[in-house]
Design a protein around this motif. Sequence first.
Motif, PDB file in Angstrom:
ATOM      1  N   ASP A  17       0.859  -1.179   0.000  1.00 34.64           N
ATOM      2  CA  ASP A  17       0.000   0.000   0.000  1.00 34.64           C
ATOM      3  C   ASP A  17       0.898   1.233   0.000  1.00 34.64           C
ATOM      4  O   ASP A  17       1.604   1.498   0.979  1.00 34.64           O
ATOM      5  CB  ASP A  17      -0.888  -0.023   1.245  1.00 34.64           C
ATOM      6  N   VAL A  18       0.874   1.989  -1.092  1.00 39.92           N
ATOM      7  CA  VAL A  18       1.757   3.140  -1.260  1.00 39.92           C
ATOM      8  C   VAL A  18       1.553   4.171  -0.156  1.00 39.92           C
ATOM      9  O   VAL A  18       2.514   4.698   0.408  1.00 39.92           O
ATOM     10  CB  VAL A  18       1.577   3.779  -2.662  1.00 39.92           C
ATOM     11  N   LEU A  63       5.144   5.115   6.697  1.00 39.65           N
ATOM     12  CA  LEU A  63       6.240   4.382   7.335  1.00 39.65           C
ATOM     13  C   LEU A  63       7.593   4.961   6.940  1.00 39.65           C
ATOM     14  O   LEU A  63       8.483   5.115   7.785  1.00 39.65           O
ATOM     15  CB  LEU A  63       6.180   2.897   6.958  1.00 39.65           C
ATOM     16  N   PHE A  64       7.753   5.280   5.665  1.00 43.38           N
ATOM     17  CA  PHE A  64       9.016   5.840   5.192  1.00 43.38           C
ATOM     18  C   PHE A  64       9.300   7.161   5.893  1.00 43.38           C
ATOM     19  O   PHE A  64      10.413   7.392   6.386  1.00 43.38           O
ATOM     20  CB  PHE A  64       8.988   6.035   3.665  1.00 43.38           C
ATOM     21  N   LYS A  65       8.288   8.027   5.958  1.00 44.03           N
ATOM     22  CA  LYS A  65       8.476   9.328   6.611  1.00 44.03           C
ATOM     23  C   LYS A  65       8.788   9.169   8.091  1.00 44.03           C
ATOM     24  O   LYS A  65       9.604   9.914   8.638  1.00 44.03           O
ATOM     25  CB  LYS A  65       7.251  10.211   6.392  1.00 44.03           C
ATOM     26  N   PRO A  78       6.214  -8.330   7.291  1.00 38.58           N
ATOM     27  CA  PRO A  78       6.251  -8.430   5.830  1.00 38.58           C
ATOM     28  C   PRO A  78       5.344  -7.398   5.155  1.00 38.58           C
ATOM     29  O   PRO A  78       5.697  -6.854   4.110  1.00 38.58           O
ATOM     30  CB  PRO A  78       5.773  -9.853   5.546  1.00 38.58           C
ATOM     31  N   GLN A  79       4.191  -7.110   5.746  1.00 35.85           N
ATOM     32  CA  GLN A  79       3.291  -6.128   5.139  1.00 35.85           C
ATOM     33  C   GLN A  79       3.894  -4.724   5.184  1.00 35.85           C
ATOM     34  O   GLN A  79       3.794  -3.969   4.225  1.00 35.85           O
ATOM     35  CB  GLN A  79       1.910  -6.129   5.795  1.00 35.85           C
ATOM     36  N   ASP A  80       4.548  -4.373   6.296  1.00 35.82           N
ATOM     37  CA  ASP A  80       5.221  -3.069   6.371  1.00 35.82           C
ATOM     38  C   ASP A  80       6.292  -2.964   5.300  1.00 35.82           C
ATOM     39  O   ASP A  80       6.425  -1.934   4.633  1.00 35.82           O
ATOM     40  CB  ASP A  80       5.844  -2.850   7.750  1.00 35.82           C
ATOM     41  N   ARG A  81       7.060  -4.028   5.121  1.00 37.32           N
ATOM     42  CA  ARG A  81       8.101  -4.014   4.084  1.00 37.32           C
ATOM     43  C   ARG A  81       7.484  -3.867   2.703  1.00 37.32           C
ATOM     44  O   ARG A  81       7.960  -3.085   1.878  1.00 37.32           O
ATOM     45  CB  ARG A  81       8.955  -5.284   4.150  1.00 37.32           C
ATOM     46  N   VAL A  93       8.268  -0.698   0.285  1.00 40.76           N
ATOM     47  CA  VAL A  93       8.808  -0.946  -1.061  1.00 40.76           C
ATOM     48  C   VAL A  93       7.880  -0.351  -2.119  1.00 40.76           C
ATOM     49  O   VAL A  93       8.345   0.291  -3.061  1.00 40.76           O
ATOM     50  CB  VAL A  93       9.067  -2.447  -1.301  1.00 40.76           C
ATOM     51  N   ALA A  94       6.575  -0.521  -1.965  1.00 40.96           N
ATOM     52  CA  ALA A  94       5.625   0.063  -2.931  1.00 40.96           C
ATOM     53  C   ALA A  94       5.807   1.579  -2.999  1.00 40.96           C
ATOM     54  O   ALA A  94       5.826   2.171  -4.081  1.00 40.96           O
ATOM     55  CB  ALA A  94       4.193  -0.287  -2.550  1.00 40.96           C
TER      56      ALA A  94
END
Length: 116
Positions: free
Chosen positions: A14-15, A21-23, A100-103, A107-108
């Motif tokens: 999910d972008v 998460l990235f931020k 795994p879902q966070d990853r 990644v998306a």
Amino acid sequence: MANRPNNPCPGNGDVAKGEQLFKARCTQCHTITKDGGNKTGPNLYGIIGRKTGQVPKYTYSKANQNANITWSPDTLFNYLENPKKYIAGTKMAFAGFKSPQDRADVVAYMVKASQE
């Protein structure tokens, strides 16, 4: 589809969640914009298709320079679980995304953001 032995949800990132998460967990050390500079870690813009240790003006560990890994959604997914295990000797201090879902979400987002 590439083999993702550790990914129970391939292609299900999910972008929007990945951006959050990235931020929250990555921007302390990385940028991911076209002309973004390097911080503690390298700028990640254009990471897909790039080999490890290739961002100009960033000083990589020897391990990262010599890993000879081409970044793809699959390699990023596996790397982000435990960077120090995936590239022994990397100077990246981040412990990884255990979910795994966070990853998949991160990644998306990285795939999308590094091409904008």
